[in-house]
Scaffold this motif. Structure first.
Motif, PDB file in Angstrom:
ATOM      1  N   ARG A  75      11.647  40.046  40.243  1.00 31.86           N
ATOM      2  CA  ARG A  75      10.996  38.985  41.025  1.00 31.86           C
ATOM      3  C   ARG A  75       9.482  39.075  40.875  1.00 31.86           C
ATOM      4  O   ARG A  75       8.769  38.097  41.019  1.00 31.86           O
ATOM      5  N   VAL A  76       8.992  40.287  40.569  1.00 28.91           N
ATOM      6  CA  VAL A  76       7.548  40.469  40.371  1.00 28.91           C
ATOM      7  C   VAL A  76       7.092  39.692  39.130  1.00 28.91           C
ATOM      8  O   VAL A  76       6.025  39.073  39.123  1.00 28.91           O
ATOM      9  N   ALA A  77       7.925  39.705  38.073  1.00 31.94           N
ATOM     10  CA  ALA A  77       7.530  39.035  36.825  1.00 31.94           C
ATOM     11  C   ALA A  77       7.332  37.541  37.055  1.00 31.94           C
ATOM     12  O   ALA A  77       6.304  36.982  36.669  1.00 31.94           O
ATOM     13  N   LEU A  78       8.290  36.887  37.698  1.00 29.13           N
ATOM     14  CA  LEU A  78       8.187  35.432  37.852  1.00 29.13           C
ATOM     15  C   LEU A  78       6.969  35.058  38.698  1.00 29.13           C
ATOM     16  O   LEU A  78       6.200  34.162  38.336  1.00 29.13           O
ATOM     17  N   SER A  79       6.763  35.749  39.814  1.00 26.01           N
ATOM     18  CA  SER A  79       5.605  35.414  40.656  1.00 26.01           C
ATOM     19  C   SER A  79       4.301  35.700  39.921  1.00 26.01           C
ATOM     20  O   SER A  79       3.327  34.954  40.057  1.00 26.01           O
ATOM     21  N   ASN A  80       4.264  36.785  39.139  1.00 21.70           N
ATOM     22  CA  ASN A  80       3.052  37.079  38.354  1.00 21.70           C
ATOM     23  C   ASN A  80       2.802  36.008  37.310  1.00 21.70           C
ATOM     24  O   ASN A  80       1.662  35.613  37.087  1.00 21.70           O
ATOM     25  N   ILE A  81       3.860  35.544  36.649  1.00 16.47           N
ATOM     26  CA  ILE A  81       3.682  34.498  35.627  1.00 16.47           C
ATOM     27  C   ILE A  81       3.075  33.253  36.276  1.00 16.47           C
ATOM     28  O   ILE A  81       2.092  32.695  35.783  1.00 16.47           O
ATOM     29  N   TYR A  82       3.627  32.833  37.422  1.00 18.21           N
ATOM     30  CA  TYR A  82       3.065  31.647  38.101  1.00 18.21           C
ATOM     31  C   TYR A  82       1.596  31.867  38.452  1.00 18.21           C
ATOM     32  O   TYR A  82       0.743  31.028  38.164  1.00 18.21           O
ATOM     33  N   ALA A  83       1.291  33.001  39.095  1.00 19.10           N
ATOM     34  CA  ALA A  83      -0.090  33.232  39.579  1.00 19.10           C
ATOM     35  C   ALA A  83      -1.064  33.339  38.407  1.00 19.10           C
ATOM     36  O   ALA A  83      -2.125  32.701  38.405  1.00 19.10           O
ATOM     37  N   LEU A  84      -0.705  34.132  37.410  1.00 14.70           N
ATOM     38  CA  LEU A  84      -1.632  34.373  36.290  1.00 14.70           C
ATOM     39  C   LEU A  84      -1.861  33.103  35.488  1.00 14.70           C
ATOM     40  O   LEU A  84      -2.995  32.787  35.112  1.00 14.70           O
ATOM     41  N   LYS A  85      -0.799  32.348  35.215  1.00 17.29           N
ATOM     42  CA  LYS A  85      -0.951  31.120  34.429  1.00 17.29           C
ATOM     43  C   LYS A  85      -1.801  30.103  35.200  1.00 17.29           C
ATOM     44  O   LYS A  85      -2.663  29.450  34.620  1.00 17.29           O
ATOM     45  N   LYS A  86      -1.572  29.985  36.487  1.00 20.32           N
ATOM     46  CA  LYS A  86      -2.347  29.014  37.277  1.00 20.32           C
ATOM     47  C   LYS A  86      -3.824  29.375  37.310  1.00 20.32           C
ATOM     48  O   LYS A  86      -4.681  28.508  37.421  1.00 20.32           O
ATOM     49  N   LEU A  87      -4.121  30.675  37.211  1.00 23.04           N
ATOM     50  CA  LEU A  87      -5.529  31.102  37.235  1.00 23.04           C
ATOM     51  C   LEU A  87      -6.112  31.236  35.828  1.00 23.04           C
ATOM     52  O   LEU A  87      -7.224  31.731  35.666  1.00 23.04           O
ATOM     53  N   GLY A  88      -5.367  30.822  34.809  1.00 20.15           N
ATOM     54  CA  GLY A  88      -5.943  30.738  33.463  1.00 20.15           C
ATOM     55  C   GLY A  88      -5.798  31.962  32.599  1.00 20.15           C
ATOM     56  O   GLY A  88      -6.450  32.053  31.545  1.00 20.15           O
ATOM     57  N   ALA A  89      -4.954  32.915  32.985  1.00 21.39           N
ATOM     58  CA  ALA A  89      -4.723  34.089  32.126  1.00 21.39           C
ATOM     59  C   ALA A  89      -3.758  33.712  31.007  1.00 21.39           C
ATOM     60  O   ALA A  89      -3.014  32.730  31.107  1.00 21.39           O
ATOM     61  N   SER A  90      -3.786  34.522  29.953  1.00 15.71           N
ATOM     62  CA  SER A  90      -2.830  34.362  28.867  1.00 15.71           C
ATOM     63  C   SER A  90      -1.734  35.404  29.110  1.00 15.71           C
ATOM     64  O   SER A  90      -2.024  36.606  29.187  1.00 15.71           O
ATOM     65  N   VAL A  91      -0.493  34.959  29.261  1.00 17.66           N
ATOM     66  CA  VAL A  91       0.563  35.875  29.722  1.00 17.66           C
ATOM     67  C   VAL A  91       1.633  36.039  28.646  1.00 17.66           C
ATOM     68  O   VAL A  91       2.101  35.063  28.060  1.00 17.66           O
ATOM     69  N   ALA A  92       1.996  37.301  28.404  1.00 18.62           N
ATOM     70  CA  ALA A  92       3.113  37.615  27.509  1.00 18.62           C
ATOM     71  C   ALA A  92       4.096  38.489  28.270  1.00 18.62           C
ATOM     72  O   ALA A  92       3.745  39.116  29.283  1.00 18.62           O
ATOM     73  N   ILE A  93       5.329  38.518  27.783  1.00 18.73           N
ATOM     74  CA  ILE A  93       6.303  39.458  28.335  1.00 18.73           C
ATOM     75  C   ILE A  93       6.853  40.287  27.173  1.00 18.73           C
ATOM     76  O   ILE A  93       6.908  39.812  26.036  1.00 18.73           O
ATOM     77  N   CYS A  94       7.229  41.510  27.483  1.00 20.77           N
ATOM     78  CA  CYS A  94       7.702  42.417  26.427  1.00 20.77           C
ATOM     79  C   CYS A  94       8.848  43.255  26.975  1.00 20.77           C
ATOM     80  O   CYS A  94       8.742  43.822  28.080  1.00 20.77           O
ATOM     81  N   GLY A  95       9.927  43.344  26.218  1.00 18.72           N
ATOM     82  CA  GLY A  95      11.055  44.169  26.631  1.00 18.72           C
ATOM     83  C   GLY A  95      12.197  43.983  25.657  1.00 18.72           C
ATOM     84  O   GLY A  95      12.103  43.187  24.717  1.00 18.72           O
ATOM     85  N   PRO A  96      13.297  44.699  25.872  1.00 21.91           N
ATOM     86  CA  PRO A  96      14.472  44.502  25.019  1.00 21.91           C
ATOM     87  C   PRO A  96      15.017  43.090  25.210  1.00 21.91           C
ATOM     88  O   PRO A  96      14.943  42.545  26.323  1.00 21.91           O
ATOM     89  N   ALA A  97      15.558  42.504  24.165  1.00 25.39           N
ATOM     90  CA  ALA A  97      16.042  41.117  24.229  1.00 25.39           C
ATOM     91  C   ALA A  97      17.029  40.913  25.369  1.00 25.39           C
ATOM     92  O   ALA A  97      17.071  39.844  25.983  1.00 25.39           O
ATOM     93  N   THR A  98      17.809  41.957  25.693  1.00 28.06           N
ATOM     94  CA  THR A  98      18.817  41.815  26.757  1.00 28.06           C
ATOM     95  C   THR A  98      18.184  41.748  28.149  1.00 28.06           C
ATOM     96  O   THR A  98      18.870  41.426  29.121  1.00 28.06           O
TER      97      THR A  98
END
Ligand code: CP
Length: 308
Positions: A170-193
């Motif tokens: 749940r931290v990832a989704l809220s961070n994506i919303y907050a960071l993108k809205k404030l103009g950060a460039s966001v990536a995610i990294c992990g195993p495909a599963t």
């Protein structure tokens, strides 16, 4: 105006950049209160808050409780163990009975995604989401962006990679919303599963190699492997996860520039992150925890409509 154009904080999906910035600016004022010899103001005197925790928590539960006490609210703590849930009472009946005791604000953590939205539909009280299943954890993301803003001045243009178990986070989704809205460039990294199938629709880049993620990032937000939410077989063994995705000093040194490290906690030391990285001078993990109290004070204050 000292309020938000929302009754509740259910998630950051519906919050705009201006509203997020207003919470961060208010949290900075709250930090000033927390730095005083007497860390208490009468702002929420007469307001009653119940903390409904149906899932384990250390940081979120204690920091909400502290935030309420610092603002002089009356607080009641509910935890599912020892409650009438064990006698078959439903979430709605539990919440309605508590509200009948004249509650103004409900802070809820629940393993079911959507539980705060469900309560918002049926109760009159203001609802604050303290983490709902694999969905959102808005106050965590707010304290994360506050911590980054303190270090970098702004998150605009910052390259932030969220590493690990994105699918159960749940931290990832809220961070994506907050960071993108404030103009950060966001990536995610992990195993495909552990990467949700449709995540690129949120405007994030997906990186499958931790070394590539380190090479491209200013900040790594390292997530806990949520073993309690995972089915078996999403990756072979913890040792293998550590080998291919663990954030280690050796890996970070290859970047030849310091990366800032965040982690929402609790940490699985030696699995998603090694202790030398978690405890290094580039780690802001304990600053995140300190900011949690200020952010939660800001949210409670702004949603209560109280005057400072
Ligand atoms: N970051 C976080 O939500 O921690 P807790 O589960 O301890 O509240």
């Amino acid at each position: 105006m000292n309020s938000l154009p929302h009754k509740h904080l259910l998630g950051l999906e519906d919050y705009g950049a201006d509203e997020i910035l207003k919470i961060l600016d208010t949290a900075e004022s709250m930090r000033e209160i927390l730095a005083r010899p007497i860390r208490k103001v009468p702002t929420l005197r007469g307001v009653t808050v119940v903390n409904l925790f149906f899932e384990s928590s250390t940081r979120t539960r204690i920091s909400f409780e502290l935030a309420e006490k610092r603002l002089s609210a009356d607080t009641v703590n509910f935890s599912s163990t020892g409650s009438s849930l064990s006698k078959g009472e439903t979430l709605l009946d539990t919440a309605r009975n508590i509200e009948a005791m004249k509650i103004d604000i409900v802070v809820i953590r629940h393993r079911a995604a959507g539980a705060p939205h469900f309560l918002a539909h049926y109760l009159e009280a203001v609802i604050v989401n303290a983490g709902d299943g694999c969905h959102e954890h808005p106050t965590q993301a707010l304290l994360d962006v506050l911590t980054l803003r303190q270090k970098f001045g702004s998150v605009k243009g910052l390259r932030v990679t969220i590493v690990g178990d994105i699918a159960h986070s749940r931290v990832a989704l809220s961070n994506i919303y907050a960071l993108k809205k404030l103009g950060a460039s966001v990536a995610i990294c992990g195993p495909a599963t552990l990467i949700p199938r449709d995540v690129t629709s949120l405007g994030v880049e997906v990186i499958y190699s931790i070394d590539d993620a380190i090479a491209k990032s200013d900040v790594l937000n390292v997530l806990r492997l949520q073993l309690e939410r995972q089915e078996a077989g999403l990756f072979p063994t913890l040792r293998e996860y550590q080998k291919y995705f663990g954030v280690t000093r050796r890996r970070l040194e290859k970047a030849q520039r310091p990366l800032t490290i965040l982690h929402p906690g609790p940490i699985n030391r030696g699995i998603e992150i090694t202790s030398d990285v978690a405890d290094s001078e580039h780690s802001l993990i304990l600053d995140q925890v300190t900011n949690g109290v200020a952010v939660r004070m800001a949210v409670l204050y702004l949603l209560s409509g109280a005057k400072q």
